[in-house]
Motif scaffolding. Sequence first.
Motif, PDB file in Angstrom:
ATOM      1  N   ASN A 157       4.725 -13.816   5.426  1.00  0.00           N
ATOM      2  CA  ASN A 157       5.155 -13.865   6.816  1.00  0.00           C
ATOM      3  C   ASN A 157       6.342 -12.972   7.103  1.00  0.00           C
ATOM      4  OD1 ASN A 157       3.207 -15.734   7.578  1.00  0.00           O
ATOM      5  ND2 ASN A 157       4.464 -17.440   6.889  1.00  0.00           N
ATOM      6  N   LYS A 158       7.265 -12.879   6.138  1.00  0.00           N
ATOM      7  CA  LYS A 158       8.481 -12.135   6.393  1.00  0.00           C
ATOM      8  C   LYS A 158       9.107 -11.696   5.081  1.00  0.00           C
ATOM      9  CE  LYS A 158      12.752 -12.672   9.014  1.00  0.00           C
ATOM     10  NZ  LYS A 158      13.550 -13.617   9.815  1.00  0.00           N
ATOM     11  N   LEU A 159       9.550 -10.471   5.044  1.00  0.00           N
ATOM     12  CA  LEU A 159      10.342  -9.963   3.933  1.00  0.00           C
ATOM     13  C   LEU A 159      11.643  -9.441   4.512  1.00  0.00           C
ATOM     14  CD1 LEU A 159       7.698  -7.926   1.915  1.00  0.00           C
ATOM     15  CD2 LEU A 159       8.722 -10.102   1.282  1.00  0.00           C
ATOM     16  N   LYS A 160      12.733  -9.767   3.852  1.00  0.00           N
ATOM     17  CA  LYS A 160      14.029  -9.345   4.363  1.00  0.00           C
ATOM     18  C   LYS A 160      14.790  -8.624   3.259  1.00  0.00           C
ATOM     19  CE  LYS A 160      17.927 -11.190   6.903  1.00  0.00           C
ATOM     20  NZ  LYS A 160      18.522 -12.387   7.491  1.00  0.00           N
ATOM     21  N   ASN A 161      15.282  -7.444   3.561  1.00  0.00           N
ATOM     22  CA  ASN A 161      16.098  -6.663   2.626  1.00  0.00           C
ATOM     23  C   ASN A 161      15.402  -6.396   1.304  1.00  0.00           C
ATOM     24  OD1 ASN A 161      18.219  -6.549   4.469  1.00  0.00           O
ATOM     25  ND2 ASN A 161      19.006  -8.520   3.788  1.00  0.00           N
ATOM     26  N   THR A 162      14.176  -5.960   1.361  1.00  0.00           N
ATOM     27  CA  THR A 162      13.433  -5.624   0.153  1.00  0.00           C
ATOM     28  C   THR A 162      13.840  -4.232  -0.301  1.00  0.00           C
ATOM     29  OG1 THR A 162      11.593  -6.948   0.921  1.00  0.00           O
ATOM     30  CG2 THR A 162      11.121  -5.383  -0.816  1.00  0.00           C
ATOM     31  N   LYS A 163      14.250  -4.130  -1.568  1.00  0.00           N
ATOM     32  CA  LYS A 163      14.676  -2.843  -2.109  1.00  0.00           C
ATOM     33  C   LYS A 163      13.977  -2.601  -3.431  1.00  0.00           C
ATOM     34  CE  LYS A 163      19.101  -3.161   0.119  1.00  0.00           C
ATOM     35  NZ  LYS A 163      20.526  -3.201   0.024  1.00  0.00           N
ATOM     36  N   PHE A 164      13.583  -1.371  -3.647  1.00  0.00           N
ATOM     37  CA  PHE A 164      12.943  -0.981  -4.891  1.00  0.00           C
ATOM     38  C   PHE A 164      13.905  -0.053  -5.625  1.00  0.00           C
ATOM     39  CE2 PHE A 164       9.683  -2.221  -1.969  1.00  0.00           C
ATOM     40  CZ  PHE A 164       8.887  -3.041  -2.748  1.00  0.00           C
ATOM     41  N   ILE A 165      14.210  -0.396  -6.847  1.00  0.00           N
ATOM     42  CA  ILE A 165      15.232   0.313  -7.602  1.00  0.00           C
ATOM     43  C   ILE A 165      14.694   1.598  -8.226  1.00  0.00           C
ATOM     44  CG2 ILE A 165      16.825   0.115  -9.554  1.00  0.00           C
ATOM     45  CD1 ILE A 165      16.864  -2.921  -8.924  1.00  0.00           C
ATOM     46  N   ASN A 166      13.439   1.568  -8.668  1.00  0.00           N
ATOM     47  CA  ASN A 166      12.857   2.728  -9.331  1.00  0.00           C
ATOM     48  C   ASN A 166      11.507   3.078  -8.720  1.00  0.00           C
ATOM     49  OD1 ASN A 166      14.827   3.080 -11.443  1.00  0.00           O
ATOM     50  ND2 ASN A 166      14.038   1.179 -12.304  1.00  0.00           N
ATOM     51  N   LEU A 167      11.169   4.361  -8.810  1.00  0.00           N
ATOM     52  CA  LEU A 167       9.849   4.818  -8.396  1.00  0.00           C
ATOM     53  C   LEU A 167       8.850   4.549  -9.515  1.00  0.00           C
ATOM     54  CD1 LEU A 167      10.707   8.351  -6.970  1.00  0.00           C
ATOM     55  CD2 LEU A 167      10.348   6.252  -5.688  1.00  0.00           C
ATOM     56  N   ILE A 168       7.629   4.263  -9.132  1.00  0.00           N
ATOM     57  CA  ILE A 168       6.556   4.155 -10.111  1.00  0.00           C
ATOM     58  C   ILE A 168       5.601   5.309  -9.855  1.00  0.00           C
ATOM     59  CG2 ILE A 168       4.620   2.790 -10.961  1.00  0.00           C
ATOM     60  CD1 ILE A 168       6.229   0.296 -10.223  1.00  0.00           C
ATOM     61  N   GLU A 169       5.571   6.250 -10.788  1.00  0.00           N
ATOM     62  CA  GLU A 169       4.678   7.398 -10.710  1.00  0.00           C
ATOM     63  C   GLU A 169       3.476   7.118 -11.603  1.00  0.00           C
ATOM     64  OE1 GLU A 169       6.486  11.427 -10.802  1.00  0.00           O
ATOM     65  OE2 GLU A 169       8.287  10.288 -11.350  1.00  0.00           O
ATOM     66  N   PRO A 170       2.287   6.959 -11.027  1.00  0.00           N
ATOM     67  CA  PRO A 170       1.098   6.656 -11.825  1.00  0.00           C
ATOM     68  C   PRO A 170       0.773   7.716 -12.877  1.00  0.00           C
ATOM     69  CG  PRO A 170       0.656   6.347  -9.503  1.00  0.00           C
ATOM     70  CD  PRO A 170       1.993   6.985  -9.607  1.00  0.00           C
ATOM     71  N   SER A 171       1.235   8.932 -12.675  1.00  0.00           N
ATOM     72  CA  SER A 171       0.995   9.962 -13.689  1.00  0.00           C
ATOM     73  C   SER A 171       1.849   9.720 -14.936  1.00  0.00           C
ATOM     74  CB  SER A 171       1.296  11.345 -13.122  1.00  0.00           C
ATOM     75  OG  SER A 171       2.668  11.448 -12.769  1.00  0.00           O
ATOM     76  N   VAL A 172       2.914   8.912 -14.786  1.00  0.00           N
ATOM     77  CA  VAL A 172       3.810   8.605 -15.903  1.00  0.00           C
ATOM     78  C   VAL A 172       3.585   7.177 -16.404  1.00  0.00           C
ATOM     79  CG1 VAL A 172       6.226   8.416 -16.607  1.00  0.00           C
ATOM     80  CG2 VAL A 172       5.536  10.211 -15.006  1.00  0.00           C
ATOM     81  N   VAL A 173       3.523   6.237 -15.466  1.00  0.00           N
ATOM     82  CA  VAL A 173       3.358   4.811 -15.791  1.00  0.00           C
ATOM     83  C   VAL A 173       2.033   4.348 -15.206  1.00  0.00           C
ATOM     84  CG1 VAL A 173       4.294   2.495 -15.460  1.00  0.00           C
ATOM     85  CG2 VAL A 173       5.846   4.437 -15.736  1.00  0.00           C
ATOM     86  N   ARG A 174       1.071   4.038 -16.053  1.00  0.00           N
ATOM     87  CA  ARG A 174      -0.249   3.602 -15.549  1.00  0.00           C
ATOM     88  C   ARG A 174      -0.415   2.101 -15.630  1.00  0.00           C
ATOM     89  NH1 ARG A 174      -5.302   6.844 -16.763  1.00  0.00           N
ATOM     90  NH2 ARG A 174      -6.008   5.269 -15.329  1.00  0.00           N
ATOM     91  N   LYS A 175       0.339   1.438 -16.498  1.00  0.00           N
ATOM     92  CA  LYS A 175       0.185  -0.011 -16.660  1.00  0.00           C
ATOM     93  C   LYS A 175       1.442  -0.723 -16.153  1.00  0.00           C
ATOM     94  CE  LYS A 175      -2.931   0.385 -20.543  1.00  0.00           C
ATOM     95  NZ  LYS A 175      -3.123   0.149 -21.972  1.00  0.00           N
ATOM     96  N   LEU A 176       1.208  -1.809 -15.407  1.00  0.00           N
ATOM     97  CA  LEU A 176       2.291  -2.631 -14.892  1.00  0.00           C
ATOM     98  C   LEU A 176       2.099  -4.059 -15.370  1.00  0.00           C
ATOM     99  CD1 LEU A 176       2.250  -1.395 -11.180  1.00  0.00           C
ATOM    100  CD2 LEU A 176       3.692  -0.565 -13.044  1.00  0.00           C
ATOM    101  N   PHE A 177       3.199  -4.751 -15.568  1.00  0.00           N
ATOM    102  CA  PHE A 177       3.174  -6.130 -16.050  1.00  0.00           C
ATOM    103  C   PHE A 177       3.782  -7.024 -14.985  1.00  0.00           C
ATOM    104  CE2 PHE A 177       5.113  -9.558 -18.659  1.00  0.00           C
ATOM    105  CZ  PHE A 177       3.958 -10.065 -19.205  1.00  0.00           C
ATOM    106  N   PHE A 178       3.031  -8.028 -14.554  1.00  0.00           N
ATOM    107  CA  PHE A 178       3.493  -9.001 -13.567  1.00  0.00           C
ATOM    108  C   PHE A 178       3.505 -10.377 -14.216  1.00  0.00           C
ATOM    109  CE2 PHE A 178       1.857  -5.583 -11.019  1.00  0.00           C
ATOM    110  CZ  PHE A 178       2.623  -5.567  -9.855  1.00  0.00           C
ATOM    111  N   CYS A 179       4.600 -11.076 -14.129  1.00  0.00           N
ATOM    112  CA  CYS A 179       4.678 -12.420 -14.675  1.00  0.00           C
ATOM    113  C   CYS A 179       5.344 -13.316 -13.626  1.00  0.00           C
ATOM    114  CB  CYS A 179       5.473 -12.402 -15.979  1.00  0.00           C
ATOM    115  SG  CYS A 179       5.106 -13.785 -17.040  1.00  0.00           S
ATOM    116  N   PHE A 180       4.730 -14.454 -13.360  1.00  0.00           N
ATOM    117  CA  PHE A 180       5.234 -15.357 -12.318  1.00  0.00           C
ATOM    118  C   PHE A 180       5.825 -16.596 -12.935  1.00  0.00           C
ATOM    119  CE2 PHE A 180       1.856 -12.805 -10.564  1.00  0.00           C
ATOM    120  CZ  PHE A 180       2.341 -12.421  -9.334  1.00  0.00           C
TER     121      PHE A 180
END
Length: 84
Positions: A61-84
């Motif tokens: 519904n709402k996101l406030k002050n979302t900031k991304f610290i680093n870029l994800i370049e798929p040519s460099v990083v193809r796999k991502l890990f998500f843990c909840f």
Amino acid sequence: MMNPLYRVISSSEYCFTVELNTDSDILDAHFPERAIVPGSCLIDIARELAENIIGKKLYINKLKNTKFINLIEPSVVRKLFFCF
């Protein structure tokens, strides 16, 4: 749910490893010379994976002050890990 940007390559109870599809039209449209994964797409991937855990549709519904610290370049990083 099939998302053209990624596919789940492994998962455990609350964790997922996803592989980015470097041929995705989304990435082609987002800085084609130096593709990066849009922050909104990262949030959407997390939402979809959380839906798999709880078995219900989630809506952001709402996101406030979302900031991304680093870029994800798929040519460099193809796999991502998500843990909840």
